[in-house]
Scaffold this active site. Structure first.
Site, PDB file in Angstrom:
ATOM      1  N   HIS A   1      13.876  28.889  -0.559  1.00 39.38           N
ATOM      2  CA  HIS A   1      14.602  29.415  -1.721  1.00 39.38           C
ATOM      3  C   HIS A   1      14.379  30.930  -1.868  1.00 39.38           C
ATOM      4  O   HIS A   1      13.396  31.472  -1.352  1.00 39.38           O
ATOM      5  CB  HIS A   1      14.073  28.765  -3.008  1.00 39.38           C
ATOM      6  CG  HIS A   1      14.481  27.342  -3.198  1.00 39.38           C
ATOM      7  ND1 HIS A   1      13.573  26.352  -3.483  1.00 39.38           N
ATOM      8  CD2 HIS A   1      15.691  26.741  -3.195  1.00 39.38           C
ATOM      9  CE1 HIS A   1      14.207  25.195  -3.628  1.00 39.38           C
ATOM     10  NE2 HIS A   1      15.497  25.409  -3.452  1.00 39.38           N
TER      11      HIS A   1
ATOM     12  N   CYS B   1       8.048  26.747  -9.221  1.00 42.97           N
ATOM     13  CA  CYS B   1       8.822  25.498  -9.033  1.00 42.97           C
ATOM     14  C   CYS B   1       8.391  24.383  -9.968  1.00 42.97           C
ATOM     15  O   CYS B   1       9.146  23.460 -10.223  1.00 42.97           O
ATOM     16  CB  CYS B   1       8.638  24.961  -7.619  1.00 42.97           C
ATOM     17  SG  CYS B   1       8.727  26.182  -6.343  1.00 42.97           S
TER      18      CYS B   1
HETATM   19  C1  CIR Z   1      12.440  20.544  -1.623  1.00 43.44           C
HETATM   20  O1  CIR Z   1      12.556  20.643  -0.398  1.00 43.44           O
HETATM   21  O2  CIR Z   1      13.412  20.522  -2.368  1.00 43.44           O
HETATM   22  C2  CIR Z   1      11.067  20.423  -2.203  1.00 43.44           C
HETATM   23  N1  CIR Z   1      10.197  19.801  -1.261  1.00 43.44           N
HETATM   24  C3  CIR Z   1      10.520  21.776  -2.613  1.00 43.44           C
HETATM   25  C4  CIR Z   1      11.227  22.381  -3.768  1.00 43.44           C
HETATM   26  C5  CIR Z   1      10.572  23.636  -4.206  1.00 43.44           C
HETATM   27  N2  CIR Z   1      11.208  24.163  -5.336  1.00 43.44           N
HETATM   28  C6  CIR Z   1      11.321  25.455  -5.594  1.00 43.44           C
HETATM   29  O3  CIR Z   1      10.980  26.289  -4.756  1.00 43.44           O
HETATM   30  N3  CIR Z   1      11.919  25.812  -6.693  1.00 43.44           N
END
Ligand code: CIR
Length: 256
Positions: free
Chosen positions: A163, A251
């Site tokens: 991201h 996150c």
């Molecule tokens: C994913 O791949 O969606 C999750 N394992 C990690 C999400 C992390 N979220 C973020 O950076 N906002």
């Protein structure tokens, strides 16, 4: 002006967290118990900073990463459609909790992950990534411009990170940390002073500053020192289990 949220939302670490989506499928899987302890410490710090935190029950394996499900701008929650189909169902509970406390708008089409939206003052930097697509950005723009936001698109597809916020975070309205050799930092230079996070500490580019205290992941001393030298108090938190699942400090919460 310092970011001083009074309320926030987190979601418990699910018992299925070891099955969270990962970019490096050959890497070590996250451990639920250790992640739960790290999450408790994170929530304790937010509460100590004066934020009233509501803890929602967990959902799917990635559901503790609540940031991806919504974006809060100007007192309005934009309820998002995340890019990974396996994570769509996670949205419902988070969206319901936000509807209870503030006005909301929903992204009708396209996909946007909250992890791709970095906001400072009236500007929303939106990463175009493997999760956030062109239609999503266009649709988001149409929703937030009437609220006074300016949307700046940032290419993330080739940055080597999941991201936008995996590689950048603001310490205050004029200072942004950017991970070396990831994003095109000229995008930010027009808006803020860019502080480069050295390549070997790239994970530490995602920080969370509340007032003058900055949460920093443990294990990145050069970045912590840089942050201290800039006048912020680094608060070091263990994040190893979330890092294994490509998640970072921002996150794990939605704050307003
Ligand atoms: C994913 O791949 O969606 C999750 N394992 C990690 C999400 C992390 N979220 C973020 O950076 N906002």
């Amino acid at each position: 002006m310092a970011f001083s949220p009074t309320c926030g939302l987190v979601r418990m670490v699910p018992s299925t967290f070891s099955r969270a989506i990962v970019m490096d499928t050959a890497g070590e899987r996250p451990k639920v118990e250790a992640a739960t302890r790290q999450h408790q410490e994170y929530v304790a710090h937010l509460r100590a900073a004066g934020v009233a935190i509501r803890v929602l029950e967990s959902g799917g394996p990635d559901s503790c990463f609540v940031e991806d499900q919504a974006l809060i701008f100007g007192g309005v929650a934009i309820l998002l459609r995340v890019g990974h189909p396996q994570r769509r169902d996670e949205g419902e509970l988070v969206h319901q909790a936000l509807r209870e406390v503030m006005p909301t708008l929903s992204l009708p089409e396209g996909t946007v992950d909250g992890g791709d939206v970095l906001s400072v003052r009236q500007t929303l930097f939106v990463g175009r990534s493997s999760r956030t697509n062109e239609l999503g950005i266009r649709t988001l723009r149409a929703l937030v411009e009437p609220l006074g936001a300016e949307v700046v698109e940032v290419p993330v597809e080739f940055a080597g990170v999941l991201h936008l916020k995996s590689a950048a975070s603001f310490l205050d309205e004029t200072t942004v940390l950017v991970a070396e050799q990831t994003l095109d930092r000229r995008v930010f230079e027009r808006h803020a002073n860019v502080v480069v996070v050295p390549r070997e500490e790239n994970y530490a580019a995602n920080t969370l500053t509340i007032g003058s205290r900055t949460l920093v992941p443990a294990g990145y001393p050069r970045t912590a020192s840089k942050i201290e030298a800039l006048g912020f108090e680094p608060v070091v938190l263990p994040m190893s289990e979330f890092q294994k699942a490509d998640g970072a400090l921002t996150c794990l919460s939605l704050l307003w």
